[in-house]
Structures are given as C-alpha cells and as structure tokens.
Design a protein around this motif. Structure first.
Motif, PDB file in Angstrom:
ATOM      1  N   SER A 187       0.829  -1.202   0.000  1.00 54.03           N
ATOM      2  CA  SER A 187       0.000   0.000   0.000  1.00 54.03           C
ATOM      3  C   SER A 187       0.864   1.253   0.000  1.00 54.03           C
ATOM      4  CB  SER A 187      -0.957  -0.004   1.194  1.00 54.03           C
ATOM      5  OG  SER A 187      -0.245  -0.128   2.405  1.00 54.03           O
ATOM      6  N   THR A 188       0.208   2.411  -0.124  1.00 53.34           N
ATOM      7  CA  THR A 188       0.920   3.679  -0.244  1.00 53.34           C
ATOM      8  C   THR A 188       0.511   4.614   0.890  1.00 53.34           C
ATOM      9  OG1 THR A 188      -0.807   4.527  -1.731  1.00 53.34           O
ATOM     10  CG2 THR A 188       1.123   3.498  -2.745  1.00 53.34           C
ATOM     11  N   VAL A 189       1.486   5.432   1.327  1.00 59.34           N
ATOM     12  CA  VAL A 189       1.223   6.334   2.448  1.00 59.34           C
ATOM     13  C   VAL A 189       1.975   7.636   2.230  1.00 59.34           C
ATOM     14  CG1 VAL A 189       3.130   5.371   3.813  1.00 59.34           C
ATOM     15  CG2 VAL A 189       1.269   6.561   4.976  1.00 59.34           C
ATOM     16  N   ALA A 190       1.356   8.737   2.632  1.00 57.79           N
ATOM     17  CA  ALA A 190       2.023  10.045   2.647  1.00 57.79           C
ATOM     18  C   ALA A 190       2.008  10.563   4.073  1.00 57.79           C
ATOM     19  CB  ALA A 190       1.333  11.035   1.717  1.00 57.79           C
ATOM     20  N   VAL A 191       3.151  11.042   4.535  1.00 57.57           N
ATOM     21  CA  VAL A 191       3.282  11.583   5.882  1.00 57.57           C
ATOM     22  C   VAL A 191       3.591  13.066   5.775  1.00 57.57           C
ATOM     23  CG1 VAL A 191       4.521  11.451   8.064  1.00 57.57           C
ATOM     24  CG2 VAL A 191       4.073   9.357   6.767  1.00 57.57           C
ATOM     25  N   PHE A 192       2.722  13.877   6.358  1.00 57.58           N
ATOM     26  CA  PHE A 192       2.859  15.327   6.306  1.00 57.58           C
ATOM     27  C   PHE A 192       3.535  15.803   7.594  1.00 57.58           C
ATOM     28  CE2 PHE A 192      -0.343  14.236   3.314  1.00 57.58           C
ATOM     29  CZ  PHE A 192      -0.387  15.236   2.359  1.00 57.58           C
ATOM     30  N   GLY A 193       4.739  16.343   7.440  1.00 57.35           N
ATOM     31  CA  GLY A 193       5.536  16.758   8.584  1.00 57.35           C
ATOM     32  C   GLY A 193       6.570  15.707   8.906  1.00 57.35           C
ATOM     33  N   THR A 194       7.843  16.087   8.856  1.00 54.34           N
ATOM     34  CA  THR A 194       8.917  15.117   9.060  1.00 54.34           C
ATOM     35  C   THR A 194       9.695  15.428  10.327  1.00 54.34           C
ATOM     36  OG1 THR A 194      10.362  16.386   7.579  1.00 54.34           O
ATOM     37  CG2 THR A 194       9.117  14.582   6.611  1.00 54.34           C
ATOM     38  N   GLY A 195       8.953  15.669  11.407  1.00 52.89           N
ATOM     39  CA  GLY A 195       9.556  15.744  12.724  1.00 52.89           C
ATOM     40  C   GLY A 195       9.638  14.353  13.318  1.00 52.89           C
ATOM     41  N   ALA A 196       9.748  14.273  14.634  1.00 51.83           N
ATOM     42  CA  ALA A 196       9.929  12.983  15.296  1.00 51.83           C
ATOM     43  C   ALA A 196       8.759  12.041  15.037  1.00 51.83           C
ATOM     44  CB  ALA A 196      10.113  13.202  16.800  1.00 51.83           C
ATOM     45  N   VAL A 197       7.537  12.548  15.164  1.00 56.66           N
ATOM     46  CA  VAL A 197       6.357  11.691  14.965  1.00 56.66           C
ATOM     47  C   VAL A 197       6.253  11.248  13.506  1.00 56.66           C
ATOM     48  CG1 VAL A 197       3.837  11.589  15.103  1.00 56.66           C
ATOM     49  CG2 VAL A 197       5.138  12.724  16.911  1.00 56.66           C
ATOM     50  N   GLY A 198       6.453  12.189  12.588  1.00 58.90           N
ATOM     51  CA  GLY A 198       6.339  11.858  11.169  1.00 58.90           C
ATOM     52  C   GLY A 198       7.406  10.880  10.711  1.00 58.90           C
ATOM     53  N   LEU A 199       8.628  11.066  11.164  1.00 56.33           N
ATOM     54  CA  LEU A 199       9.697  10.152  10.757  1.00 56.33           C
ATOM     55  C   LEU A 199       9.513   8.765  11.364  1.00 56.33           C
ATOM     56  CD1 LEU A 199      12.614  12.718  10.949  1.00 56.33           C
ATOM     57  CD2 LEU A 199      11.783  11.597   8.872  1.00 56.33           C
ATOM     58  N   THR A 211       4.949   0.290  -0.260  1.00 55.88           N
ATOM     59  CA  THR A 211       5.839   0.427  -1.409  1.00 55.88           C
ATOM     60  C   THR A 211       6.106   1.876  -1.797  1.00 55.88           C
ATOM     61  OG1 THR A 211       3.916   0.109  -2.835  1.00 55.88           O
ATOM     62  CG2 THR A 211       5.306  -1.815  -2.411  1.00 55.88           C
ATOM     63  N   LYS A 212       5.171   2.773  -1.528  1.00 55.57           N
ATOM     64  CA  LYS A 212       5.404   4.206  -1.708  1.00 55.57           C
ATOM     65  C   LYS A 212       5.196   4.883  -0.375  1.00 55.57           C
ATOM     66  CE  LYS A 212       4.652   5.300  -6.590  1.00 55.57           C
ATOM     67  NZ  LYS A 212       4.371   3.983  -7.165  1.00 55.57           N
ATOM     68  N   ILE A 213       6.253   5.535   0.101  1.00 55.90           N
ATOM     69  CA  ILE A 213       6.210   6.271   1.363  1.00 55.90           C
ATOM     70  C   ILE A 213       6.645   7.692   1.035  1.00 55.90           C
ATOM     71  CG2 ILE A 213       7.083   6.419   3.719  1.00 55.90           C
ATOM     72  CD1 ILE A 213       7.808   3.381   3.423  1.00 55.90           C
ATOM     73  N   ILE A 214       5.707   8.612   1.048  1.00 54.26           N
ATOM     74  CA  ILE A 214       5.947   9.972   0.575  1.00 54.26           C
ATOM     75  C   ILE A 214       6.052  10.909   1.774  1.00 54.26           C
ATOM     76  CG2 ILE A 214       5.091  11.856  -0.869  1.00 54.26           C
ATOM     77  CD1 ILE A 214       3.414   9.695  -2.373  1.00 54.26           C
ATOM     78  N   GLY A 215       7.204  11.544   1.935  1.00 58.11           N
ATOM     79  CA  GLY A 215       7.408  12.520   2.998  1.00 58.11           C
ATOM     80  C   GLY A 215       7.150  13.924   2.486  1.00 58.11           C
ATOM     81  N   VAL A 216       6.358  14.688   3.225  1.00 60.89           N
ATOM     82  CA  VAL A 216       5.989  16.049   2.818  1.00 60.89           C
ATOM     83  C   VAL A 216       6.415  17.025   3.912  1.00 60.89           C
ATOM     84  CG1 VAL A 216       4.113  17.580   2.128  1.00 60.89           C
ATOM     85  CG2 VAL A 216       3.990  15.121   1.582  1.00 60.89           C
ATOM     86  N   ASP A 217       7.150  18.066   3.518  1.00 65.64           N
ATOM     87  CA  ASP A 217       7.599  19.077   4.475  1.00 65.64           C
ATOM     88  C   ASP A 217       8.000  20.319   3.694  1.00 65.64           C
ATOM     89  OD1 ASP A 217       8.895  20.424   6.766  1.00 65.64           O
ATOM     90  OD2 ASP A 217       8.922  18.440   7.687  1.00 65.64           O
ATOM     91  N   ILE A 218       8.366  21.373   4.410  1.00 66.13           N
ATOM     92  CA  ILE A 218       8.827  22.592   3.744  1.00 66.13           C
ATOM     93  C   ILE A 218      10.319  22.815   3.983  1.00 66.13           C
ATOM     94  CG2 ILE A 218       6.577  23.717   3.770  1.00 66.13           C
ATOM     95  CD1 ILE A 218       7.504  25.324   6.215  1.00 66.13           C
ATOM     96  N   LEU A 223      13.666  16.641   4.755  1.00 70.09           N
ATOM     97  CA  LEU A 223      13.293  15.685   3.718  1.00 70.09           C
ATOM     98  C   LEU A 223      14.457  14.772   3.369  1.00 70.09           C
ATOM     99  CD1 LEU A 223      11.149  18.058   1.471  1.00 70.09           C
ATOM    100  CD2 LEU A 223      10.319  16.213   2.949  1.00 70.09           C
ATOM    101  N   GLU A 224      15.679  15.282   3.465  1.00 72.54           N
ATOM    102  CA  GLU A 224      16.847  14.419   3.256  1.00 72.54           C
ATOM    103  C   GLU A 224      16.922  13.348   4.339  1.00 72.54           C
ATOM    104  OE1 GLU A 224      19.023  14.225   0.703  1.00 72.54           O
ATOM    105  OE2 GLU A 224      17.626  15.635  -0.241  1.00 72.54           O
ATOM    106  N   GLY A 230      13.465   5.931   5.268  1.00 75.78           N
ATOM    107  CA  GLY A 230      12.380   5.122   4.710  1.00 75.78           C
ATOM    108  C   GLY A 230      11.536   5.746   3.634  1.00 75.78           C
ATOM    109  N   ALA A 231      11.584   7.073   3.472  1.00 73.72           N
ATOM    110  CA  ALA A 231      10.775   7.702   2.433  1.00 73.72           C
ATOM    111  C   ALA A 231      11.270   7.284   1.052  1.00 73.72           C
ATOM    112  CB  ALA A 231      10.811   9.220   2.560  1.00 73.72           C
ATOM    113  N   THR A 232      10.356   6.819   0.206  1.00 76.42           N
ATOM    114  CA  THR A 232      10.712   6.507  -1.181  1.00 76.42           C
ATOM    115  C   THR A 232      10.649   7.747  -2.054  1.00 76.42           C
ATOM    116  OG1 THR A 232       8.410   5.930  -1.694  1.00 76.42           O
ATOM    117  CG2 THR A 232       9.865   4.143  -0.958  1.00 76.42           C
ATOM    118  N   HIS A 233       9.838   8.724  -1.649  1.00 81.96           N
ATOM    119  CA  HIS A 233       9.697   9.989  -2.374  1.00 81.96           C
ATOM    120  C   HIS A 233       9.529  11.099  -1.349  1.00 81.96           C
ATOM    121  CE1 HIS A 233       8.201   6.812  -5.059  1.00 81.96           C
ATOM    122  NE2 HIS A 233       8.602   7.565  -6.076  1.00 81.96           N
TER     123      HIS A 233
END
Length: 372
Positions: A187-199, A211-218, A223-224, A230-233
């Motif tokens: 399945s696919t998931v997007a996580v908004f915010g890459t702080g401690a909880v998001g990561l 299979t797709k793990i999308i990290g979203v942040d500003i 994001l690196e 674990g983020a694929t995108h």
C-alpha cells in the motif's frame, strides 16, 4: 524529599530550574530517578498556550530512568529496574480490558489532572503551594512519582539516554501506522511533517511493507533525513500543489493512507484530499478547527478520518518491539536525537520549536553509564 525540576510558571515563559518538595510515595506508587527525558510537541503546546493547562507545572512525558523505591502493593517492579515511562491507564474499563488502553475511559483524568485522584499534590514549593504534575509523569525532574501502568521495563543493554522518546513521540508515530492504520504490504502512504512523529511513522510504514512512502515538508534538510529513514519519495510543499504532486506519484489515484503531524488546518485538508478512493487519514497533531464537507470530502470517495491517540499502543508491548526494531537497524530513531544538559532545557525547547533539533533529549543524570 528535595528534588530539582524545570518548572513552567506561565505560558510563553522560560523554564526555571527550582528545588521542590516531592511527597512520599504511597503503596501503589513508584519513585523513579530520571536519567533522561525527551521534549515532545505536547510539552511545547502547553508552553506556548496552544493547549490550556494548570500552572505552575512540571512538564515532561518522555522519561527514562531507574526505579528507586516501590510501594507495598506494587508487584511488577523493584528498585534498580530500568524503565521507560509512558501514559497511565486504569486497566479495568472496557477499553483497557480489550487491549486498547490508549482509549481508557479515564485517560484524561489519569494523565491531565495535575494532582492525585484524592486531590493531594505530588510537587510543592517550600511555602506549600502546589506545582502540578503532567501526564502522570513530569519527567523534567530529577525524581518523580509514577504508577505501575506508566512503566515499561527495559533491558540493561538499552541506553536510557536514548529510549525515553519511545514513550510518546516515537510511539505515537509508529503506532499510528502499525496499530491505527494497519497498512497492507504494497500500500501507499504520505506523511505530512517530518519531525519525530512523522519520521517514526515513515519508519513504521517501511517495516509494514508499504511500497510508496511519501514525505511532505517545507524543509529540505528534513526531507533528506526522511529519505535516509524510509521515504521513497519526498515533496517540498512550499509554493506547490502538494495534492497534485502526490497524485502524479501514484498514477492519479492518491495514496491509501495519510498521517498529518503538523496540525496546520490547510495541511490537514491536503492530507484528506490526497487520499485515494477508500483511503484513510490519521491527523495526530494538536490543531485548530478545519472546514469539512462530509459528502464531497469523505462519503463520495468512501474515505475515513481516523483518530489515533498515543499510537493506539500498549506501551508495555510496543516499546520493547521498537527497541528490537532499533537493534535490527530498521527503526533508527537515534539519528533524530540531540543531547542537552538538564540546565539547557530552554535552549532544547527553543530548538524543538524552531525545528533546529528533531528530538531534543535532556540528560538529567549525567552519572549514568549505559549498560550498568
């Protein structure tokens, strides 16, 4: 007994290290000498006034330490045990008895009342005035009184300077995925915010076989880090249509699951709009109200918004599992931690709020040696 604690006297003020009186433990209580404590977003929102609470207060709810003394009715722990602290639950309501203590019917009263159930305090100043407890733990202190159900025993090989945040931030992120959303492999998931909880959520998604793990942040540097863990995108959402970008990455469908860790209303909306048909969103951060059209946003697409408190985790089961994942190299939360001295709590808190440090951890007992 005399202890030192970081006291927050009013909102938007610095922490003050003070000497307080800690009451004697009762028969159902446990005295823990704190080794370390993480700073969590929930501490920050009390400090900034976004989450109302009683003042003065000793915050902190990601503590780890060594048991100093146990009450006469405590059976599962003894002095010298190494422990990670998490939330308190009653153990006898319907939800606790069916294995969902994060939905304990008395959760708020047990964790957020600031005093004992009989109205007596844990902390007092020399003049007798009350300083409130937080999360039935108050880990921003050299010693604290907790309860058997707050505690998870860990092996001596676990570094107590690291594992405190497994009691809340990392537990919440990983548990939201593993226990709340329960994504199917592939399945696919997007996580908004890459702080401690998001990561933590992204690492859990990888463990779960997404299979797709999308990290979203500003923030590109975060994001690196997401790519490393674990983020694929990744998507830097500043100035772009993040929903359109997520659809491009998923063949126009959207993702099966989203986790919002930002609490920003427009970001939460995006996390719902980015869902595929039949998708589920889990907003886990403190938030202001958002506008929602239940027909257009949910019903027409068979979507679900799921509330998940504390990762729907049983700490005594999940914390040891997370340590095993860490030891196996699949939950590398240590890469997110920066250590501070207890006296540097204001610097640590400000670095947390600014995003400079993903997970600040204060070393309260600098004499602690891992493995001993």
């Amino acid at each position: 007994m005399k202890i030192k604690a970081a006291v927050l006297n009013e909102i938007k003020t610095p922490y003050a290290i003070e000497e307080l009186n800690l009451s004697e433990i009762r028969e159902d209580e446990v005295l823990v000498k704190m080794v370390a404590s993480g700073i969590c977003h929930s501490d920050d929102v009390v400090r900034t006034g976004d989450s109302p609470y009683m003042f003065p207060v000793v915050l902190g709810h990601e503590g780890s330490g060594i048991i100093e003394k146990v009450g006469a009715s405590v059976r599962g722990f003894k002095p010298g045990d190494h422990v990670v602290l998490s939330y308190k639950y009653c153990g006898h309501c319907d939800n606790c008895l069916t294995g969902v203590p994060a939905s304990c019917e008395d959760w708020a009263a047990l964790n957020m009342s600031g005093i004992r159930e009989d109205g007596t305090p844990y902390f007092q100043r020399e003049d007798g005035s009350v300083v409130h407890n937080f999360f039935a733990q108050s880990s921003f202190s050299t010693y604290s009184i907790v309860y058997e159900r707050n505690l998870t025993k860990v092996d001596l090989s676990a570094d107590l300077r690291l594992v405190g945040p497994l009691g809340c931030g990392f537990l919440t992120g990983s548990g939201t995925v593993r226990n709340g959303l329960k994504p199917e492999p592939g399945s696919t998931v997007a996580v908004f915010g890459t702080g401690a909880v998001g990561l933590a959520a992204m690492m859990a998604a990888k463990i779960s076989g997404c299979t797709k793990i999308i990290g979203v942040d500003i923030h590109d540097h975060r994001l690196e880090t997401a790519k490393e863990l674990g983020a694929t995108h990744t998507i830097n959402s500043k100035g772009i249509d993040v929903v359109a970008e997520i659809r491009k990455l998923t063949g126009g469908k959207g993702v099966n699951y989203t986790v919002d860790t930002t609490g920003v209303p427009q970001v939460i909306r995006a996390s719902i709009e980015a869902l595929a048909i039949g998708g589920t969103a889990a907003p886990v951060a403190a938030s202001k109200p958002i506008e929602l059209n239940t027909i257009n946003d949910l019903t027409m697409f068979n979507r679900t918004i799921k509330g998940v408190l504390m990762g729907n985790a049983v700490p005594q089961l999940s914390i040891p599992q997370l340590i095993e994942f860490f030891q196996a190299g699949s939950f590398s939360f240590d890469k997110l931690v920066k250590f501070y001295k207890f006296e540097e709590i204001n610097e640590a808190a400000n670095d947390s709020l600014s995003g400079k440090t993903i997970k600040p951890v204060m070393i309260i007992d600098e004499s602690y040696v891992p493995g001993k």
